[in-house]
Design a protein around this motif. Sequence first.
Motif, mmCIF file in Angstrom:
data_model
loop_
_atom_site.group_PDB
_atom_site.id
_atom_site.type_symbol
_atom_site.label_atom_id
_atom_site.label_comp_id
_atom_site.label_asym_id
_atom_site.label_seq_id
_atom_site.Cartn_x
_atom_site.Cartn_y
_atom_site.Cartn_z
ATOM 1 N N SER A 131 0.917 -1.324 -0.181
ATOM 2 C CA SER A 131 -0.118 -0.083 0.152
ATOM 3 C C SER A 131 0.807 1.195 0.083
ATOM 4 N N ALA A 132 2.000 1.101 -0.221
ATOM 5 C CA ALA A 132 2.987 2.297 -0.342
ATOM 6 C C ALA A 132 2.488 3.153 -1.582
ATOM 7 N N SER A 133 2.302 4.474 -1.347
ATOM 8 C CA SER A 133 2.155 5.525 -2.293
ATOM 9 C C SER A 133 3.211 5.607 -3.583
ATOM 10 N N GLY A 134 4.471 5.089 -3.007
ATOM 11 C CA GLY A 134 5.694 5.175 -4.103
ATOM 12 C C GLY A 134 6.621 4.095 -3.733
ATOM 13 N N ALA A 135 7.061 3.559 -4.519
ATOM 14 C CA ALA A 135 8.103 2.500 -4.254
ATOM 15 C C ALA A 135 9.143 1.888 -5.221
ATOM 16 N N GLY A 136 10.337 1.641 -5.005
ATOM 17 C CA GLY A 136 11.154 1.085 -6.086
ATOM 18 C C GLY A 136 11.963 -0.202 -5.587
ATOM 19 N N VAL A 137 12.193 -0.993 -6.299
ATOM 20 C CA VAL A 137 12.951 -2.202 -6.098
ATOM 21 C C VAL A 137 14.133 -2.509 -7.064
ATOM 22 N N GLN A 138 15.141 -2.609 -6.569
ATOM 23 C CA GLN A 138 16.319 -3.054 -7.508
ATOM 24 C C GLN A 138 16.714 -4.446 -7.226
ATOM 25 N N LEU A 139 16.623 -5.259 -8.240
ATOM 26 C CA LEU A 139 17.252 -6.795 -8.378
ATOM 27 C C LEU A 139 18.439 -6.431 -9.140
ATOM 28 N N LYS A 140 19.261 -7.487 -9.035
ATOM 29 C CA LYS A 140 20.673 -7.613 -9.686
ATOM 30 C C LYS A 140 20.530 -7.326 -11.205
ATOM 31 N N GLY A 141 19.389 -8.047 -11.677
ATOM 32 C CA GLY A 141 18.775 -7.707 -13.140
ATOM 33 C C GLY A 141 17.795 -6.750 -13.721
ATOM 34 N N CYS A 142 17.096 -6.154 -12.688
ATOM 35 C CA CYS A 142 16.208 -5.080 -13.303
ATOM 36 C C CYS A 142 15.670 -4.227 -11.975
ATOM 37 N N PHE A 143 15.014 -3.170 -12.530
ATOM 38 C CA PHE A 143 14.550 -2.360 -11.549
ATOM 39 C C PHE A 143 13.395 -1.835 -11.950
ATOM 40 N N VAL A 144 12.370 -1.643 -10.952
ATOM 41 C CA VAL A 144 11.000 -1.279 -11.188
ATOM 42 C C VAL A 144 10.690 -0.134 -9.986
ATOM 43 N N ARG A 145 9.975 0.853 -10.330
ATOM 44 C CA ARG A 145 9.424 2.001 -9.683
ATOM 45 C C ARG A 145 8.162 2.513 -9.807
ATOM 46 N N TYR A 146 7.573 3.035 -9.146
ATOM 47 C CA TYR A 146 6.236 3.590 -9.399
ATOM 48 C C TYR A 146 5.912 4.596 -8.235
ATOM 49 N N GLY A 147 5.407 5.732 -8.535
ATOM 50 C CA GLY A 147 4.923 6.642 -7.752
ATOM 51 C C GLY A 147 3.768 7.580 -8.029
ATOM 52 N N ASN A 148 3.274 8.714 -7.185
ATOM 53 C CA ASN A 148 2.424 9.605 -7.545
ATOM 54 C C ASN A 148 2.964 10.905 -7.953
ATOM 55 N N ASP A 149 4.354 11.086 -8.212
ATOM 56 C CA ASP A 149 4.961 12.021 -8.524
ATOM 57 C C ASP A 149 5.434 11.843 -9.847
ATOM 58 N N SER A 150 5.588 12.912 -10.724
ATOM 59 C CA SER A 150 5.940 12.781 -12.219
ATOM 60 C C SER A 150 7.501 12.813 -12.190
ATOM 61 N N PHE A 151 8.265 11.469 -11.944
ATOM 62 C CA PHE A 151 9.393 11.416 -11.901
ATOM 63 C C PHE A 151 10.128 11.049 -13.105
ATOM 64 N N LEU A 152 9.192 10.559 -14.242
ATOM 65 C CA LEU A 152 9.576 10.240 -15.572
ATOM 66 C C LEU A 152 10.250 11.242 -16.297
ATOM 67 N N GLY A 153 11.585 11.013 -16.925
ATOM 68 C CA GLY A 153 12.425 11.819 -17.475
ATOM 69 C C GLY A 153 13.325 12.822 -16.625
ATOM 70 N N GLU A 154 13.001 12.880 -15.278
ATOM 71 C CA GLU A 154 13.746 13.777 -14.339
ATOM 72 C C GLU A 154 15.006 13.062 -14.121
ATOM 73 N N PRO A 155 16.076 13.872 -14.188
ATOM 74 C CA PRO A 155 17.563 13.344 -13.436
ATOM 75 C C PRO A 155 17.206 12.918 -12.038
ATOM 76 N N ASP A 156 18.043 12.204 -11.730
ATOM 77 C CA ASP A 156 18.195 11.909 -10.216
ATOM 78 C C ASP A 156 19.419 11.159 -9.928
ATOM 79 N N THR A 157 20.361 11.901 -9.168
ATOM 80 C CA THR A 157 21.701 11.197 -8.849
ATOM 81 C C THR A 157 21.818 10.961 -7.460
#
Length: 295
Positions: A131-157
Amino acid sequence: MQVQCSSQEPNHTKAKHMKEMSELFPILGLLFSLISSTTMASFDDYTSFVYVGCSQSKYILGSPYQFNVDSLLTSVANAATFSSYNNFTSSAASGSSPAYGLFQCRVDLSVADCASCVRSALDQLSSLCPSASGAGVQLKGCFVRYGNDSFLGEPDTTLLYKKCGSVVPGGGYNSDLLGMRDAALSGLSGGGGSYRVGAGGHVRALAQCVGDQSVKQCSDCVAAAVAQLKDGCGVANAGDAYLGKCYVSYWSDGVYTSRHYHGGVSGKTLAIIIGVTLGLVIMIIFLSFIRRTGK
């Protein structure tokens, strides 16, 4: 009286030997399967967990946002069966509470392995970030992320996870290793694209950016990851740095296999050990069978 000699065994003896041999085949098959599965598990660890991040805020069960998240994650699972990257915006249930998300697989994974990795990542999200509003998980071979903020295309270091290998003992080798490491990491800054490789002596490096990044955004993210590894790993013989929109790895030959740790044993060494063990076990079983039939 002429006595005829024959080298053939009596029928009941041959039948006994054939029965004993037939009993060995299932044992050998089971043994080979067990060792093979162990070998594959050692080399093919693309679903191994790296890190997870969950928002503190929760969505209301049954809310329009939950339906948008569920629809988005379903799209992620379906898209991973034919591509290694995609992003989505889901607003069918409510345009005022859209959900944003993406997935990306390691560039060397097959489509089938990518889909398997993403399914595993989605399972991790549901169990670790319910039930998290946003979350991300990194496995060795892949990455999945979702959220209610428009992070698509935005840089993040932002640094999310870092791991360093073993520290090499002092001596002249340290300066050589650092020189080769820096050369390998410097090779990641050149060229475009989201996947980059570098090499220096017997040190290798690679970088992969999330597919929503431009060439400049990718280069900036890679540069930030490289700085994290140089500052944080010292003379370690390997290192990984995962940032918000990219990751960078470097390793010395014999330390990594397919860019993954194997408890300090290289993939080649592990293969030799398993192969020799399998050969010895088969030889022992065969000699045991010979002794039994000899009796």
